[in-house]
Design a protein around this motif. Structure first.
Motif, short mmCIF file in Angstrom:
data_model
loop_
_atom_site.label_atom_id
_atom_site.label_comp_id
_atom_site.label_asym_id
_atom_site.label_seq_id
_atom_site.Cartn_x
_atom_site.Cartn_y
_atom_site.Cartn_z
N LYS A 161 61.69 29.59 27.04
CA LYS A 161 62.27 30.67 27.85
C LYS A 161 61.79 32.04 27.36
N GLU A 163 60.78 34.55 28.82
CA GLU A 163 61.25 35.68 29.65
C GLU A 163 62.64 36.14 29.17
N THR A 166 61.72 38.32 26.11
CA THR A 166 61.08 39.61 26.43
C THR A 166 62.05 40.54 27.16
N SER A 167 62.88 39.99 28.07
CA SER A 167 63.81 40.91 28.76
C SER A 167 64.87 41.42 27.79
N ASP A 170 63.13 44.19 25.85
CA ASP A 170 62.95 45.39 26.69
C ASP A 170 64.27 46.13 26.90
N LEU A 199 56.46 37.95 21.26
CA LEU A 199 57.34 38.38 22.36
C LEU A 199 58.11 39.66 22.03
#
Ligand code: 13P
Length: 229
Positions: A161, A163, A166-167, A170, A199
């Motif tokens: 996972k 993403e 990374t989210s 961020d 990441l």
């Protein structure tokens, strides 16, 4: 005496309530982590069961974390764990809100604020990028994003996972760039650690990949391989 400073990248090994890392076995594992940390100059921290915290913190020179603390001050709080007590026991800091020991957001807020006053490092565990963002707003030292469904599976969050990682990175950057991001759940190899660092995290939080390994030294050596200078 346990270390009093955290450098990154960080490998934080959570002993949970595993029999394999309880009591004297917990000290043996912490000593292996200490040996490799010193030998390779990599920050490896441990989070033993509370009953072993002082026993281990007094005998290793690596960061030792409590797995949990309560949002109470010293006093008549039977069965609770105070920040003051884990500090006296030699902990450098504490995790809080692990998916296996969830607490309310207002309790996390109290713990983070009081830990700061006591110079204790905080690692707030989270399960989604949105919760990670909300917890970053409270100003802990670290958040550790760990999708509960991957915990203990050996399926690494940093590959299964990415993403989610990374989210989280961020969102934390936007909300509070001083907060460092770890990821965890299913991390077992150096490749999983390398993926986590790529990441944007500054380290990993893991448990079974080391605690349940037949050869602790081999398991930790593989994990730190990507970090070696
Ligand atoms: O809960 C975790 C670390 O706190 C992750 O557990 P595993 O490393 O066993 O997947």
């Amino acid at each position: 005496m346990a270390a009093t400073k955290i450098e990154y990248p960080l490998i934080l090994i959570n002993f949970k309530a595993y029999a394999e890392a309880s009591g004297k076995k917990g000290l043996q594992l912490a000593k292996v982590a200490e040996k490799l940390s010193k030998e390779y100059g990599v920050t490896i921290a441990v989070a033993p069961q509370l009953t072993d915290l002082m026993f281990i913190a007094q005998q290793v020179d690596i960061p030792v974390f409590s797995q949990h603390v309560d949002d109470v001050s010293p006093g008549s709080h039977t069965g609770h764990v105070t920040l003051e007590a884990v500090k006296d026991a030699g902990a450098i800091g504490t995790m809080v809100n692990h998916s296996e020991r969830r607490v309310r957001a207002d309790q996390i807020d109290v713990v983070v604020k009081r830990a700061r006053q006591l110079n204790l490092v905080t690692v707030v565990c989270t399960n989604t990028p949105e919760v990670t963002a909300a917890m970053a707003a409270l100003g802990p030292d670290m958040v550790a994003i760990e999708p509960p469904e991957l915990i203990g599976t050996g399926i690494p969050v940093s590959k299964a996972k990415p993403e989610v990682v990374t989210s989280s990175v961020d969102l934390v950057k936007k909300i509070n760039p001083n907060v460092k991001v770890l990821c965890g759940a299913g991390i077992t190899t150096g490749d999983d650690v390398a993926a986590a660092l790529r990441l944007g995290t500054v380290g990993v939080l893991l448990a079974s990949g080391v605690v349940k390994a037949k050869d602790w030294e081999k398991a930790i050596l593989d994990l730190i391989r990507p970090i070696l200078k």
